[in-house]
Design a protein around this motif. Structure first.
Motif, PDB file in Angstrom:
ATOM      1  N   GLU A 135       0.829  -1.211   0.000  1.00 30.64           N
ATOM      2  CA  GLU A 135       0.000   0.000   0.000  1.00 30.64           C
ATOM      3  C   GLU A 135       0.863   1.262   0.000  1.00 30.64           C
ATOM      4  O   GLU A 135       0.569   2.231  -0.716  1.00 30.64           O
ATOM      5  CB  GLU A 135      -0.942  -0.017   1.198  1.00 30.64           C
ATOM      6  CG  GLU A 135      -2.030  -1.074   1.081  1.00 30.64           C
ATOM      7  CD  GLU A 135      -2.791  -1.309   2.378  1.00 30.64           C
ATOM      8  OE1 GLU A 135      -2.575  -0.558   3.358  1.00 30.64           O
ATOM      9  OE2 GLU A 135      -3.592  -2.254   2.405  1.00 30.64           O
ATOM     10  N   GLU A 138       2.526   1.661  -3.465  1.00 36.58           N
ATOM     11  CA  GLU A 138       1.533   2.146  -4.429  1.00 36.58           C
ATOM     12  C   GLU A 138       1.280   3.640  -4.240  1.00 36.58           C
ATOM     13  O   GLU A 138       1.207   4.395  -5.215  1.00 36.58           O
ATOM     14  CB  GLU A 138       0.224   1.369  -4.285  1.00 36.58           C
ATOM     15  CG  GLU A 138       0.301  -0.059  -4.766  1.00 36.58           C
ATOM     16  CD  GLU A 138      -0.875  -0.916  -4.338  1.00 36.58           C
ATOM     17  OE1 GLU A 138      -1.018  -2.019  -4.878  1.00 36.58           O
ATOM     18  OE2 GLU A 138      -1.657  -0.502  -3.444  1.00 36.58           O
ATOM     19  N   ARG A 139       1.175   4.054  -3.004  1.00 35.17           N
ATOM     20  CA  ARG A 139       0.915   5.473  -2.716  1.00 35.17           C
ATOM     21  C   ARG A 139       2.098   6.336  -3.143  1.00 35.17           C
ATOM     22  O   ARG A 139       1.911   7.406  -3.734  1.00 35.17           O
ATOM     23  CB  ARG A 139       0.628   5.635  -1.221  1.00 35.17           C
ATOM     24  CG  ARG A 139       0.261   7.037  -0.848  1.00 35.17           C
ATOM     25  CD  ARG A 139      -0.129   7.126   0.610  1.00 35.17           C
ATOM     26  NE  ARG A 139      -0.458   8.493   0.974  1.00 35.17           N
ATOM     27  CZ  ARG A 139      -0.718   8.883   2.182  1.00 35.17           C
ATOM     28  NH1 ARG A 139      -0.742   8.020   3.184  1.00 35.17           N
ATOM     29  NH2 ARG A 139      -1.009  10.142   2.434  1.00 35.17           N
ATOM     30  N   ASP A 142       2.207   6.496  -6.944  1.00 33.34           N
ATOM     31  CA  ASP A 142       1.115   7.345  -7.412  1.00 33.34           C
ATOM     32  C   ASP A 142       1.455   8.824  -7.213  1.00 33.34           C
ATOM     33  O   ASP A 142       1.275   9.641  -8.120  1.00 33.34           O
ATOM     34  CB  ASP A 142      -0.192   6.992  -6.680  1.00 33.34           C
ATOM     35  CG  ASP A 142      -1.364   7.810  -7.168  1.00 33.34           C
ATOM     36  OD1 ASP A 142      -1.653   7.765  -8.389  1.00 33.34           O
ATOM     37  OD2 ASP A 142      -1.994   8.504  -6.347  1.00 33.34           O
TER      38      ASP A 142
END
Length: 147
Positions: A135, A138-139, A142
Protein backbone atom coordinates in the motif's frame (compact mmCIF):
# COMPACT_ATOMS: atom_id res chain seq x y z
CA UNK A 1 13.18 9.30 13.39
CA UNK A 2 12.85 12.50 11.33
CA UNK A 3 11.12 12.50 7.97
CA UNK A 4 14.39 13.61 6.36
CA UNK A 5 16.08 10.46 7.65
CA UNK A 6 13.13 8.37 6.45
CA UNK A 7 13.26 10.05 3.04
CA UNK A 8 17.01 9.47 2.86
CA UNK A 9 16.44 5.76 3.56
CA UNK A 10 13.80 5.63 0.84
CA UNK A 11 16.14 7.41 -1.58
CA UNK A 12 18.93 4.94 -0.86
CA UNK A 13 16.62 1.97 -1.36
CA UNK A 14 15.21 3.32 -4.62
CA UNK A 15 18.75 3.99 -5.80
CA UNK A 16 19.71 0.39 -5.07
CA UNK A 17 16.58 -0.94 -6.78
CA UNK A 18 17.27 1.13 -9.91
CA UNK A 19 20.91 0.02 -10.19
CA UNK A 20 21.62 -1.72 -13.45
CA UNK A 21 22.97 -4.78 -11.61
CA UNK A 22 19.80 -5.10 -9.51
CA UNK A 23 17.58 -4.77 -12.58
CA UNK A 24 19.72 -7.24 -14.55
CA UNK A 25 19.44 -9.79 -11.74
CA UNK A 26 15.64 -9.45 -11.74
CA UNK A 27 15.46 -9.55 -15.54
CA UNK A 28 17.69 -12.66 -15.64
CA UNK A 29 15.29 -14.54 -13.39
CA UNK A 30 12.28 -13.45 -15.45
CA UNK A 31 13.61 -14.27 -18.94
CA UNK A 32 15.58 -17.45 -18.24
CA UNK A 33 14.72 -20.09 -20.81
CA UNK A 34 12.21 -17.94 -22.70
CA UNK A 35 12.75 -17.90 -26.46
CA UNK A 36 13.19 -14.52 -28.09
CA UNK A 37 13.64 -12.36 -25.00
CA UNK A 38 16.72 -11.50 -22.96
CA UNK A 39 17.80 -8.87 -20.47
CA UNK A 40 18.34 -6.28 -23.22
CA UNK A 41 14.97 -6.76 -24.91
CA UNK A 42 13.00 -7.21 -21.66
CA UNK A 43 12.35 -3.47 -21.09
CA UNK A 44 10.98 -3.10 -24.63
CA UNK A 45 8.72 -6.15 -24.35
CA UNK A 46 7.51 -5.08 -20.91
CA UNK A 47 6.91 -1.53 -22.13
CA UNK A 48 4.93 -2.67 -25.15
CA UNK A 49 2.81 -4.80 -22.81
CA UNK A 50 2.06 -1.78 -20.59
CA UNK A 51 1.38 0.87 -23.24
CA UNK A 52 0.39 -0.92 -26.45
CA UNK A 53 -0.15 0.02 -29.12
CA UNK A 54 2.74 2.48 -28.93
CA UNK A 55 5.26 3.98 -31.31
CA UNK A 56 8.93 3.15 -30.87
CA UNK A 57 9.59 6.86 -30.26
CA UNK A 58 7.06 7.09 -27.43
CA UNK A 59 8.17 3.75 -26.01
CA UNK A 60 11.78 4.95 -25.93
CA UNK A 61 10.70 7.94 -23.84
CA UNK A 62 8.69 5.74 -21.45
CA UNK A 63 11.43 3.14 -20.86
CA UNK A 64 14.43 5.47 -20.97
CA UNK A 65 16.29 3.78 -23.82
CA UNK A 66 17.22 5.76 -26.93
CA UNK A 67 14.93 5.40 -29.94
CA UNK A 68 17.54 3.64 -32.10
CA UNK A 69 18.10 0.91 -29.50
CA UNK A 70 14.38 0.63 -28.82
CA UNK A 71 13.71 0.12 -32.54
CA UNK A 72 16.53 -2.44 -32.81
CA UNK A 73 15.24 -4.40 -29.79
CA UNK A 74 11.67 -4.21 -31.11
CA UNK A 75 12.89 -5.68 -34.41
CA UNK A 76 14.51 -8.57 -32.54
CA UNK A 77 11.25 -9.16 -30.65
CA UNK A 78 9.33 -9.01 -33.93
CA UNK A 79 11.67 -11.58 -35.49
CA UNK A 80 11.02 -13.80 -32.46
CA UNK A 81 7.27 -13.50 -33.03
CA UNK A 82 6.61 -11.61 -29.78
CA UNK A 83 5.83 -8.14 -31.17
CA UNK A 84 3.95 -6.93 -34.25
CA UNK A 85 4.09 -3.61 -36.04
CA UNK A 86 0.69 -2.27 -37.08
CA UNK A 87 -0.23 0.89 -39.01
CA UNK A 88 -0.78 3.98 -36.89
CA UNK A 89 -4.35 5.12 -37.59
CA UNK A 90 -3.30 8.72 -36.86
CA UNK A 91 -0.32 8.70 -39.28
CA UNK A 92 -0.24 6.39 -42.30
CA UNK A 93 3.58 6.67 -42.47
CA UNK A 94 4.09 5.40 -38.92
CA UNK A 95 3.69 2.08 -37.17
CA UNK A 96 2.79 1.09 -33.64
CA UNK A 97 4.13 -1.81 -31.60
CA UNK A 98 1.86 -4.36 -29.97
CA UNK A 99 2.22 -7.83 -28.50
CA UNK A 100 1.41 -10.94 -30.49
CA UNK A 101 -0.42 -13.78 -28.70
CA UNK A 102 3.00 -15.42 -28.17
CA UNK A 103 4.29 -12.14 -26.72
CA UNK A 104 1.31 -11.97 -24.36
CA UNK A 105 2.13 -15.48 -23.11
CA UNK A 106 5.79 -14.60 -22.56
CA UNK A 107 4.85 -11.42 -20.66
CA UNK A 108 2.42 -13.41 -18.49
CA UNK A 109 5.18 -15.92 -17.72
CA UNK A 110 7.63 -13.14 -16.84
CA UNK A 111 5.12 -11.41 -14.56
CA UNK A 112 4.29 -14.71 -12.84
CA UNK A 113 8.00 -15.27 -12.26
CA UNK A 114 8.44 -11.79 -10.79
CA UNK A 115 5.47 -12.30 -8.47
CA UNK A 116 6.98 -15.59 -7.28
CA UNK A 117 10.35 -13.88 -6.80
CA UNK A 118 8.69 -11.15 -4.69
CA UNK A 119 6.67 -13.78 -2.79
CA UNK A 120 9.92 -15.52 -1.90
CA UNK A 121 11.59 -12.23 -0.93
CA UNK A 122 8.76 -11.35 1.47
CA UNK A 123 7.88 -14.87 2.62
CA UNK A 124 9.14 -14.29 6.18
CA UNK A 125 7.39 -10.93 6.53
CA UNK A 126 4.23 -10.79 8.63
CA UNK A 127 1.21 -10.51 6.31
CA UNK A 128 0.26 -7.10 7.72
CA UNK A 129 3.75 -5.76 7.07
CA UNK A 130 3.78 -7.02 3.47
CA UNK A 131 0.31 -5.54 2.91
CA UNK A 132 1.37 -2.19 4.41
CA UNK A 133 4.50 -2.14 2.25
CA UNK A 134 2.45 -2.77 -0.92
CA UNK A 135 0.00 0.00 0.00
CA UNK A 136 2.80 2.43 0.86
CA UNK A 137 4.70 1.67 -2.34
CA UNK A 138 1.53 2.15 -4.43
CA UNK A 139 0.92 5.47 -2.72
CA UNK A 140 4.50 6.64 -3.25
CA UNK A 141 4.47 5.67 -6.92
CA UNK A 142 1.11 7.34 -7.41
CA UNK A 143 2.32 10.55 -5.75
CA UNK A 144 5.58 10.63 -7.72
CA UNK A 145 3.80 9.86 -11.00
CA UNK A 146 1.56 12.90 -10.63
CA UNK A 147 4.46 15.37 -10.28
Amino acid sequence: MSSRTTSARIEASIGQLLRRSTRAHLYDSMVAGLDGVDVTTYPVLSGVARWQPISATNLAVEIGIDRTATTRYASRLQQAGLVDRVPDPADARATLLRLTPAGEQVVETMRDRLVKHLDAATADWPDAQAQQFAESLERLVDTLSRR
